[in-house]
Design a protein around this motif. Structure first.
Motif, PDB file in Angstrom:
ATOM      1  N   ASP A  81     -27.973 -96.099  65.332  1.00  0.00           N
ATOM      2  CA  ASP A  81     -26.551 -96.254  65.667  1.00  0.00           C
ATOM      3  C   ASP A  81     -26.333 -96.717  67.099  1.00  0.00           C
ATOM      4  OD1 ASP A  81     -26.501 -93.644  67.342  1.00  0.00           O
ATOM      5  OD2 ASP A  81     -27.255 -93.024  65.383  1.00  0.00           O
ATOM      6  N   GLY A  82     -27.381 -96.668  67.929  1.00  0.00           N
ATOM      7  CA  GLY A  82     -27.275 -97.164  69.300  1.00  0.00           C
ATOM      8  C   GLY A  82     -26.719 -96.182  70.303  1.00  0.00           C
ATOM      9  N   PHE A  83     -26.312 -94.985  69.848  1.00  0.00           N
ATOM     10  CA  PHE A  83     -25.743 -93.981  70.756  1.00  0.00           C
ATOM     11  C   PHE A  83     -26.869 -93.354  71.578  1.00  0.00           C
ATOM     12  CE2 PHE A  83     -24.301 -89.642  71.744  1.00  0.00           C
ATOM     13  CZ  PHE A  83     -23.098 -89.922  72.364  1.00  0.00           C
ATOM     14  N   CYS A  84     -26.707 -93.359  72.892  1.00  0.00           N
ATOM     15  CA  CYS A  84     -27.758 -92.886  73.790  1.00  0.00           C
ATOM     16  C   CYS A  84     -27.505 -91.445  74.217  1.00  0.00           C
ATOM     17  CB  CYS A  84     -27.840 -93.771  75.025  1.00  0.00           C
ATOM     18  SG  CYS A  84     -28.275 -95.487  74.655  1.00  0.00           S
ATOM     19  N   LEU A  85     -28.521 -90.626  74.095  1.00  0.00           N
ATOM     20  CA  LEU A  85     -28.408 -89.226  74.491  1.00  0.00           C
ATOM     21  C   LEU A  85     -28.587 -89.026  75.990  1.00  0.00           C
ATOM     22  CD1 LEU A  85     -30.286 -87.307  71.629  1.00  0.00           C
ATOM     23  CD2 LEU A  85     -27.853 -87.808  71.857  1.00  0.00           C
ATOM     24  N   TRP A  86     -28.730 -90.098  76.715  1.00  0.00           N
ATOM     25  CA  TRP A  86     -28.752 -90.049  78.178  1.00  0.00           C
ATOM     26  C   TRP A  86     -27.708 -91.042  78.689  1.00  0.00           C
ATOM     27  CZ3 TRP A  86     -31.475 -93.453  75.396  1.00  0.00           C
ATOM     28  CH2 TRP A  86     -31.696 -94.725  75.899  1.00  0.00           C
ATOM     29  N   PRO A  87     -27.220 -90.880  79.917  1.00  0.00           N
ATOM     30  CA  PRO A  87     -26.169 -91.778  80.432  1.00  0.00           C
ATOM     31  C   PRO A  87     -26.752 -93.112  80.878  1.00  0.00           C
ATOM     32  CG  PRO A  87     -26.704 -90.112  82.067  1.00  0.00           C
ATOM     33  CD  PRO A  87     -27.486 -89.753  80.831  1.00  0.00           C
ATOM     34  N   ALA A  89     -27.353 -96.809  81.993  1.00  0.00           N
ATOM     35  CA  ALA A  89     -26.555 -97.723  82.813  1.00  0.00           C
ATOM     36  C   ALA A  89     -26.248 -99.021  82.077  1.00  0.00           C
ATOM     37  CB  ALA A  89     -27.306 -98.033  84.117  1.00  0.00           C
ATOM     38  N   TYR A  90     -26.815 -99.203  80.875  1.00  0.00           N
ATOM     39  CA  TYR A  90     -26.733-100.495  80.201  1.00  0.00           C
ATOM     40  C   TYR A  90     -25.799-100.506  78.995  1.00  0.00           C
ATOM     41  CZ  TYR A  90     -30.578-101.350  83.316  1.00  0.00           C
ATOM     42  OH  TYR A  90     -31.345-101.476  84.453  1.00  0.00           O
ATOM     43  N   THR A  91     -25.146 -99.386  78.718  1.00  0.00           N
ATOM     44  CA  THR A  91     -24.180 -99.333  77.620  1.00  0.00           C
ATOM     45  C   THR A  91     -23.180 -98.216  77.878  1.00  0.00           C
ATOM     46  OG1 THR A  91     -23.921 -99.118  75.212  1.00  0.00           O
ATOM     47  CG2 THR A  91     -25.611 -97.766  76.242  1.00  0.00           C
ATOM     48  N   GLU A  92     -21.996 -98.375  77.297  1.00  0.00           N
ATOM     49  CA  GLU A  92     -20.994 -97.306  77.367  1.00  0.00           C
ATOM     50  C   GLU A  92     -21.101 -96.385  76.152  1.00  0.00           C
ATOM     51  OE1 GLU A  92     -18.833 -96.798  80.065  1.00  0.00           O
ATOM     52  OE2 GLU A  92     -20.338 -98.212  80.821  1.00  0.00           O
ATOM     53  N   TYR A 142     -31.437-109.313  73.988  1.00  0.00           N
ATOM     54  CA  TYR A 142     -31.574-107.926  73.532  1.00  0.00           C
ATOM     55  C   TYR A 142     -32.910-107.318  73.962  1.00  0.00           C
ATOM     56  CZ  TYR A 142     -32.060-103.725  70.799  1.00  0.00           C
ATOM     57  OH  TYR A 142     -32.267-102.406  70.439  1.00  0.00           O
ATOM     58  N   ASN A 143     -33.966-108.105  73.954  1.00  0.00           N
ATOM     59  CA  ASN A 143     -35.256-107.572  74.393  1.00  0.00           C
ATOM     60  C   ASN A 143     -35.192-107.087  75.834  1.00  0.00           C
ATOM     61  OD1 ASN A 143     -36.869-107.735  72.062  1.00  0.00           O
ATOM     62  ND2 ASN A 143     -37.193-109.935  72.363  1.00  0.00           N
ATOM     63  N   GLU A 144     -34.458-107.782  76.679  1.00  0.00           N
ATOM     64  CA  GLU A 144     -34.282-107.322  78.057  1.00  0.00           C
ATOM     65  C   GLU A 144     -33.483-106.027  78.089  1.00  0.00           C
ATOM     66  OE1 GLU A 144     -35.671-108.345  80.966  1.00  0.00           O
ATOM     67  OE2 GLU A 144     -36.855-109.546  79.556  1.00  0.00           O
ATOM     68  N   TYR A 145     -32.438-105.965  77.264  1.00  0.00           N
ATOM     69  CA  TYR A 145     -31.630-104.740  77.159  1.00  0.00           C
ATOM     70  C   TYR A 145     -32.512-103.560  76.730  1.00  0.00           C
ATOM     71  CZ  TYR A 145     -28.266-101.483  75.010  1.00  0.00           C
ATOM     72  OH  TYR A 145     -27.545-100.364  74.651  1.00  0.00           O
ATOM     73  N   PHE A 146     -33.322-103.792  75.728  1.00  0.00           N
ATOM     74  CA  PHE A 146     -34.170-102.716  75.211  1.00  0.00           C
ATOM     75  C   PHE A 146     -35.180-102.276  76.262  1.00  0.00           C
ATOM     76  CE2 PHE A 146     -37.712-100.968  72.736  1.00  0.00           C
ATOM     77  CZ  PHE A 146     -37.034-100.050  71.937  1.00  0.00           C
ATOM     78  N   LYS A 147     -35.783-103.233  76.954  1.00  0.00           N
ATOM     79  CA  LYS A 147     -36.757-102.882  77.993  1.00  0.00           C
ATOM     80  C   LYS A 147     -36.091-102.129  79.140  1.00  0.00           C
ATOM     81  CE  LYS A 147     -38.439-107.067  78.410  1.00  0.00           C
ATOM     82  NZ  LYS A 147     -39.239-108.185  78.972  1.00  0.00           N
ATOM     83  N   ASN A 148     -34.863-102.492  79.469  1.00  0.00           N
ATOM     84  CA  ASN A 148     -34.145-101.764  80.517  1.00  0.00           C
ATOM     85  C   ASN A 148     -33.939-100.303  80.127  1.00  0.00           C
ATOM     86  OD1 ASN A 148     -33.899-103.873  82.372  1.00  0.00           O
ATOM     87  ND2 ASN A 148     -31.997-104.623  81.454  1.00  0.00           N
ATOM     88  N   GLN A 149     -33.569-100.076  78.866  1.00  0.00           N
ATOM     89  CA  GLN A 149     -33.386 -98.695  78.414  1.00  0.00           C
ATOM     90  C   GLN A 149     -34.729 -97.963  78.356  1.00  0.00           C
ATOM     91  OE1 GLN A 149     -31.008 -98.784  74.770  1.00  0.00           O
ATOM     92  NE2 GLN A 149     -29.221 -98.384  76.065  1.00  0.00           N
TER      93      GLN A 149
END
Length: 475
Positions: A81-87, A89-92, A142-149
């Motif tokens: 679902d993409g919801f992150c359990l940590w805050p 910096a790359y998504t709201e 997206y690969n950059e987004y994923f690597k950032n997370q």
């Protein structure tokens, strides 16, 4: 002897693989917005406002894990679902926009800190498939987004023992086709957490092939290198929120490492199996499943078949909407841990003596009884059949034998166990592979003498542990 057999006998694990194998039993925690929507797979459209585990107690999770005897915890930091359990910096789409702790909370921080306080290891699950992130399907972006997370998780929460990648992808033929940059993900993990195993969609630990807790009767750690790519192929991954997928066994994959299989492989790798299943029917919490927690007998069966079948056991525990492991699950975990500790607490061979048909210098049969994983018995190289006998000193009643090979190889292909009753040797167990650990269970017998007949092995066998355990009628 086939050259590939000698080659296979010399393939070794890495230290990171050994660390996880020797943990044996560890936990999965599935927790996200699905906990509040009563779903297994989220859509990515969930409102972060629904996430509010007001009573979340990370220490309660860790204590439940430890009560069962588990040595680690892997948290679903981001599910499909993409919801992150940590805050992040790359998504709201994260806890920072939830009412929990007024948006100031960090589930990953609380759990990783609790694991350290409790003396267990912490691991992360990060779903490559993301149903919320708008750049998903624009592969490079997206690969950059994923690597950032991934970088956030690998640098902000201390030592991580495992990064668990899921192969699930439910995008249909008209959906977003994301090409994952697995090599870049792996390189980042090796750079930032070199001690972490990369599991399932990764080169270090492979999926056993089902989510039902099934382990092969012959589970080889040395397998064709091509298996490392299996779960990364979309067509082979789970593509629907289908409970039946958790019950399917793949019979065509039952043999992954026999002589026939490896004789045709150009490259072999050490790629041990992990058995994963959930303590409930679902992976996430559903109140309707409060009375469907797996029985003690079923969990013991999976434990002995996985940990005792040359695999590791990853048991999922889904926290409820309060942010707690439910009371029914906690009770069962305590029962499981008590049963395992009771069953394997007294090694009846601790005072035994051992003899062997032959032994090479420095590797006598006494090393199977010394409790040291760095010592082992072995015959001369090229000897593929051998016998070890134990004298327990007096008659004992037992129904379990635990065998372990030297941690840096897997060679035994077939064996039998015999005990002497009224002066006659009687077969009590027929087995195939041993590997890291083999738990041999049989109807209780009473005898002073035990014999291990190794009838097939690769190049020459070895054995690091030969343990004997008595009946536990209370388990």
């Amino acid at each position: 002897m086939n050259d590939n057999i000698q080659y296979a006998a010399q393939v070794k694990p890495t230290e990171r693989q050994l660390l996880v194998q020797e943990m044996e039993f560890y936990s999965f925690i599935h927790f996200t917005v699905n906990t509040y929507t009563d779903e297994e797979w989220g859509t990515g459209k969930e409102d972060p406002q629904i996430f509010n585990p007001a009573e979340l107690d990370a220490d309660q999770w860790v204590e439940a894990v430890k009560a069962a005897g588990m040595k680690g915890l892997i948290l679903t930091c981001k599910h499909h679902d993409g919801f992150c359990l940590w805050p992040s910096a790359y998504t709201e789409h994260s806890v920072k926009n939830s009412p929990w702790k007024d948006g100031q909370g960090d589930v990953v921080r609380e759990i990783s800190d609790a694991c350290r306080r409790g003396g267990i290891k912490f691991g992360i699950y990060l779903s490559p498939w993301d149903r919320h992130e708008p750049t998903y399907g624009d592969s490079d972006v997206y690969n950059e987004y994923f690597k950032n997370q991934l970088r956030e998780l690998l640098t902000g929460y201390g030592d991580i023992f495992c990064v668990w990648f899921d192969g699930a992808c439910g995008e249909g033929p008209n959906g977003k086709r994301q090409v994952y940059d697995w090599d870049a993900y792996y390189a980042l993990i090796r750079e930032l957490q070199p001690g972490a195993c990369i599991s399932v969609c990764g080169p270090d630990i492979r999926w056993c092939g089902n989510e039902a807790g099934h382990c092969r009767s012959s589970e080889w750690s040395v397998v064709p290198a091509s298996l490392q790519d299996n779960e990364k192929i979309h067509e082979n991954s789970q593509q629907q929120d289908d409970r039946e997928f958790a019950r399917k066994f793949s019979s065509e994959d039952e043999d992954l490492g026999s002589r026939n299989v490896i004789s045709e492989a150009r490259k072999l790798v050490w790629y041990p199996a992990e058995v994963n299943t959930s303590i409930r029917p679902g992976w996430f919490y559903h109140a309707s499943e409060d009375d469907k927690v797996k029985s003690l007998e079923e969990l013991l069966h999976v434990y002995e078949g996985s940990v005792g079948g040359n695999a590791t056991f990853l048991l999922n525990l889904p926290p409820d909407r309060r942010g707690l492991i439910h009371e029914n699950d906690v009770l069962r975990l305590r029962e499981l841990g008590d049963a395992i500790r009771r069953r394997y607490s007294v090694n009846l061979a601790s005072g035994a003596s051992a003899s062997a048909s032959e032994a090479t210098e420095g590797h006598g049969p006494e090393h199977t009884l010394d409790g040291d994983r760095d010592t082992f018995w072995a015959p001369e190289k090229g000897t593929e059949q051998a016998v070890i006998e134990l004298d327990l000193g007096e008659e004992q009643t037992f129904d379990r034998v635990v065998l372990q090979e030297y941690r840096y190889s897997q060679r035994i292909e077939r064996f039998t166990l015999e005990c002497q009753v009224d002066g006659i040797w009687t077969t009590i167990y027929n087995g195939t592979v041993v590997g890291y650990k083999k738990i041999c269970g049989f109807d209780a017998v009473r005898s002073r003498y035990l014999r291990l007949n190794i009838t097939e092995s690769r190049w020459w066998p070895n054995l690091s542990a030969f343990e004997v355990y008595g009946s536990d009628t209370n388990a």
